[in-house]
Design an enzyme around this catalytic site. Structure first.
Site, PDB file in Angstrom:
ATOM      1  N   PHE B 129       0.852  -1.189   0.000  1.00  0.00           N
ATOM      2  CA  PHE B 129       0.000   0.000   0.000  1.00  0.00           C
ATOM      3  C   PHE B 129       0.886   1.236   0.000  1.00  0.00           C
ATOM      4  O   PHE B 129       1.651   1.473   0.920  1.00  0.00           O
ATOM      5  CB  PHE B 129      -0.900  -0.023   1.244  1.00  0.00           C
ATOM      6  N   GLY B 131       0.238   5.098  -1.916  1.00  0.00           N
ATOM      7  CA  GLY B 131      -0.652   6.231  -1.728  1.00  0.00           C
ATOM      8  C   GLY B 131      -2.114   5.820  -1.657  1.00  0.00           C
ATOM      9  O   GLY B 131      -2.981   6.652  -1.355  1.00  0.00           O
ATOM     10  N   GLY B 132      -2.398   4.583  -1.955  1.00  0.00           N
ATOM     11  CA  GLY B 132      -3.790   4.121  -1.923  1.00  0.00           C
ATOM     12  C   GLY B 132      -4.632   4.700  -3.052  1.00  0.00           C
ATOM     13  O   GLY B 132      -5.845   4.799  -2.934  1.00  0.00           O
ATOM     14  N   GLY B 259       2.609  -5.570  -7.177  1.00  0.00           N
ATOM     15  CA  GLY B 259       2.667  -6.215  -5.865  1.00  0.00           C
ATOM     16  C   GLY B 259       2.437  -7.704  -5.895  1.00  0.00           C
ATOM     17  O   GLY B 259       2.450  -8.351  -4.839  1.00  0.00           O
ATOM     18  N   ALA B 260       2.240  -8.279  -7.083  1.00  0.00           N
ATOM     19  CA  ALA B 260       1.944  -9.713  -7.150  1.00  0.00           C
ATOM     20  C   ALA B 260       3.202 -10.569  -7.121  1.00  0.00           C
ATOM     21  O   ALA B 260       3.131 -11.774  -6.863  1.00  0.00           O
ATOM     22  CB  ALA B 260       1.137 -10.021  -8.419  1.00  0.00           C
ATOM     23  N   VAL B 263       7.429  -6.958  -3.067  1.00  0.00           N
ATOM     24  CA  VAL B 263       7.264  -5.574  -2.617  1.00  0.00           C
ATOM     25  C   VAL B 263       8.484  -4.783  -3.082  1.00  0.00           C
ATOM     26  O   VAL B 263       9.618  -5.142  -2.766  1.00  0.00           O
ATOM     27  CB  VAL B 263       7.150  -5.506  -1.081  1.00  0.00           C
ATOM     28  N   TYR B 449      -7.749   8.998 -23.108  1.00  0.00           N
ATOM     29  CA  TYR B 449      -8.242   9.047 -21.728  1.00  0.00           C
ATOM     30  C   TYR B 449      -9.685   9.540 -21.767  1.00  0.00           C
ATOM     31  O   TYR B 449      -9.940  10.664 -22.204  1.00  0.00           O
ATOM     32  CB  TYR B 449      -7.359  10.003 -20.931  1.00  0.00           C
TER      33      TYR B 449
END
Lengths: 530, 530
Positions: B129, B131-132, B259-260, B263, B449
């Site tokens: 985790f 900045g979320g 993240g899989a 880290v 975008y």
């Protein structure tokens, strides 16, 4: 036309050394003429192929006919190893320990898949073969029962998108053929490595090649937008966009995989308009250090020339910055360091970059040396491997190796590798001349390319091996990478494993096991066998 | 300061919509005020943590004390999911199905390794985790027994090499902190995504972020020179040189791994001198097509501005190109398409690029709109997520999605995604306004975008899900990538698997199994669980 089986390139381009150079080699390095006459192709004794008729039949079925499966001696010898100096010395002595059992020539992706199935069924390993120009043992697997998968029939331009400026090329296309096909549409790839005349698109991708114009056109791995990979477990296709955030970049997992994960069967590359203008010139610097600072400034703050090279004092003195000029008496003897700058592009853009770069180079202590050194470099840019043949012929040993590092480590790396090579070969009784140049620059670092010339001594491969190992150790200790553009092959593998670390290597081995569970693909190349 | 738990950013920066906009939303899209009052943080009911005292003790031992292991409701709620619109709508309704059992705050690489060991011992999954700010479900694993590994204590500048222009940053550094630390040495990273105020270095690397100045500074994955990865099986360190031919590029296997695989505990980035000059301005084009051609010319033939953006007709009309100006009455109502060009660098370089770019833009049919639109864009460049909160507050639905493709596919992709969004939401009874811009250009293609605004309807998440799925299908069918810079997470996973193909995904799963054999890391994010 085939490459010379026991040397480099087009036999018609071979040129003996001038007597002045032979004399210099004798006086400076103690080089004495070879005492043993060179073998002819017909003198080479090959072990009979161990591949049986059932396997040959299956291979022929995979590639559309037995005419595309070759077991004759000449074909097998021509697919034995690559073009490192030890490779040439060994084949010249008739050492064919790494000969393939057969040479197989597929015509497309599906035939490659079929060959992989046939090889799996018959327990044969597979070595993908493009131009055969590896100088790191990339074509010498650790299995004797293997076939060379020669991709020369896959030499087409499959697609060209002038709007996106992309082209889809087959892997067996040699660089000059690729350039000619693209030029027909007004485009260039801009990839001009020293192996340009012979190396192929697939090989460039598999080994992360970098060309002499990398400052302007980028490395080959930066030109690649998509790849198709044929593996024993099926096909991977990559590259739906120039850049993506959809997971790890699978292209960068295939680039540099050196045939160990699969066979690259197509490469989508970025292309650029043919330049209006090409202009190369020379600059002189008082020292290598001064020149390195100048190159760094251009790489970091611009403007970026298309070609940017710098020879150290020794290379400048010998004149190897311009191989064609060696012995001609004009270049050798110059003091300081010669840099070559090249500009390709529109007339306006090249003029602007050249003017601003000249200001930077002058500010860094450089002195313009005019167009002549640049033109001479451009004329001789693919000559060095021919020169090596001539050196080997007169009893000299000549080999190259290369690395890269971040800028702050470049001086220490330069000294460490030079010292390792000089000390080791001097102790062996063949004191060398060690020359170096920078030929690839980045914002954050540069490559170093070393050329070593010495007497061959009693057993040149036995002399060279510890020197090369000492250089590899020096590279790792001084913070460099084990290869900037030659690749890993078998020669660099043990040091590569240390550079990537056990867990990194282990992750790559997991990929290999998934794509090539029976370990058929280039066993022992890049990754250790189990 | 913590981010708003049920919205975006700094609560002090929240600004209600002007009445004129509320009226427009009502008249145009049928937006009606929310009927249910928003919950407060204290109203959220959490399930008791299932993590036992032995596990908490082990976690506390891993991170140097129990003060760095949090199980209070507020900490857990603040680490629930990310910041997509469905994430915000769910948390505003008190849906905390994806809440972590605990929040663990390591202080360094070794503590991260220790946390991974503790989690393995106690059967806990781990979600890194930063900045979320994930908007693709990257923080919502498919396991309920997980801890959030908050990297905020790892927020240092570990090293800076001014010669090589490299810096080693810790993953928990937020972008403004990183910029402030680098500015202290006269450097910038140049990474300015819309999430700039909150997102972290580790998150940028893990999800292949791309910033608004990518035309000049590159994408984040292009800035990364080295990474350290802590995995349950040990550590991988990469990056001894800017470029290398030593095998596949392991950096590019870690970048985008979300993240899989492990880290990310440090990131070596390239840095650049702080620009002397920053200058942004506007250009008008008669149509999106005309503007796209102009952007393509700059991207392919140069000169390359540092910032290069183009809003389509709808986005220009609404004024979303300059979020701060919405409702101010000045920008909305303009016809055609607004482009923003920005130049950062030395005074000489910016002046030269600006002059030459102006010639190209004019030649492509552009009309200069002066500095005001550029300055307004720059002032509001991080405002859009605050605007979304205000829209959600008044009962509107607002969400974004993005893709990229080669230039020749951009027009078809644009139409396909717009149509998919419009048709699906219209059928659901909430006809949307669909706006689009290009914010990242490459020689060979560009990003698209999209911003969607509609009434929330009965159940906005239920309305949105099929529209998002239809857009994903349109992206794949039209030859785009499922994400240009948001990443895969769980939201894009099923389409990502199709984009990468079964064998490509299988190779990545082999990597994951090697590095994370128990499947502890972000289970179900990026790659499907077994």
């Amino acid at each position: 036309m085939d490459m010379l089986w026991n040397g480099w390139g087009d036999p018609a381009k071979a040129a003996p050394l001038p007597d002045s150079v032979t004399g210099l080699l004798r006086d400076l390095l103690g080089v004495t003429p070879r005492s043993t006459p060179a073998l002819g192709l017909e003198d080479i004794r090959l072990p009979a192929p161990t591949v049986g008729p059932a396997a040959l039949k299956a291979l022929a079925a995979a590639v559309g006919g037995e005419e595309h499966v070759r077991t004759d001696a000449e074909s097998r010898i021509r697919h034995t190893r690559g073009k490192s100096t030890p490779d040439l010395l060994r084949i010249r002595e008739g050492d064919v320990a790494d000969v393939p059992q057969a040479v197989v020539l597929p015509a497309g992706h599906d035939e490659v898949l079929a060959v992989l199935r046939a090889c799996a069924a018959h327990g044969l390993a597979v070595v993908p073969f493009g131009g055969g120009t590896s100088v790191v043992g990339g074509l010498a697997p650790q299995r004797s029962a293997f076939v060379a998968l020669d991709l020369r029939r896959m030499n087409g331009l499959l697609d060209l998108d002038p709007v996106s400026r992309t082209a889809v090329l087959q892997p067996g296309l040699r660089a000059p053929e690729a350039e000619a096909l693209l030029a027909g549409h007004g485009f260039t790839l801009g990839h001009f490595p020293q192996s340009f005349e012979w190396a192929t698109i697939g090989g460039f991708a598999a080994a992360r090649s970098s060309g002499q114009a990398s400052a302007g056109y980028g490395r080959f791995d930066e030109m690649v937008l998509g790849l198709t990979l044929a593996t024993p477990e099926g096909t991977i296709e990559t590259g739906r966009a120039p850049r993506s955030a959809a997971g790890p970049d699978l292209r960068q997992l295939i680039l540099g995989s050196e045939g160990a994960f699969g066979v690259i069967t197509s490469v989508t590359v970025r292309i650029r308009p043919l330049p209006e203008t090409r202009l190369y010139e020379g600059w002189r610097f008082g020292s290598f250090e001064e020149g390195v600072t100048a190159l760094r400034r251009l790489a970091q703050d611009g403007p970026r020339p298309t070609v940017l090279r710098l020879s150290d004092e020794t290379e400048t003195l010998i004149g190897l910055a311009q191989p064609d000029a060696i012995g001609a008496g004009s270049a050798p003897g110059d003091a300081g360091c010669l840099a070559i700058t090249g500009y390709e592009g529109t007339a306006e853009d090249t003029a602007h970059r050249r003017e601003r770069a000249a200001a930077v180079l002058t500010d860094c202590g450089g002195t313009p040396a005019g167009a002549e050194p640049g033109e001479r470099w451009a004329h001789g840019r693919y000559s060095a491997p021919y020169l090596r043949d001539a050196l080997l012929d007169v009893g000299a040993f000549a080999e190259t190796l290369e690395t890269a590092a971040f800028w702050s480590r470049v001086p220490g790396l330069y000294t460490a590798v030079r010292t390792a090579l000089t000390d080791t070969l001097t102790r062996a009784g063949t004191p060398p001349l060690v020359m170096c140049h920078i030929s690839h620059v980045y914002e954050n670092g540069a490559s170093l390319y070393f050329t070593v010339v010495s007497a061959q001594g009693e057993d040149p491969v036995a002399h060279w091996t510890p020197a090369k190992h000492a250089a590899n150790e020096a590279v790792l200790a001084a913070g460099g990478t084990i290869s900037h553009h030659h690749g890993v092959g078998t020669d660099h593998r043990d040091w590569y494993v240390r550079e990537a670390g056990p867990l990194g290597v282990s992750a790559l081995r997991a990929v290999k096991r998934r794509l090539d569970p029976e370990g058929l693909l280039n066993p022992g190349v890049l990754l250790p066998t189990d």
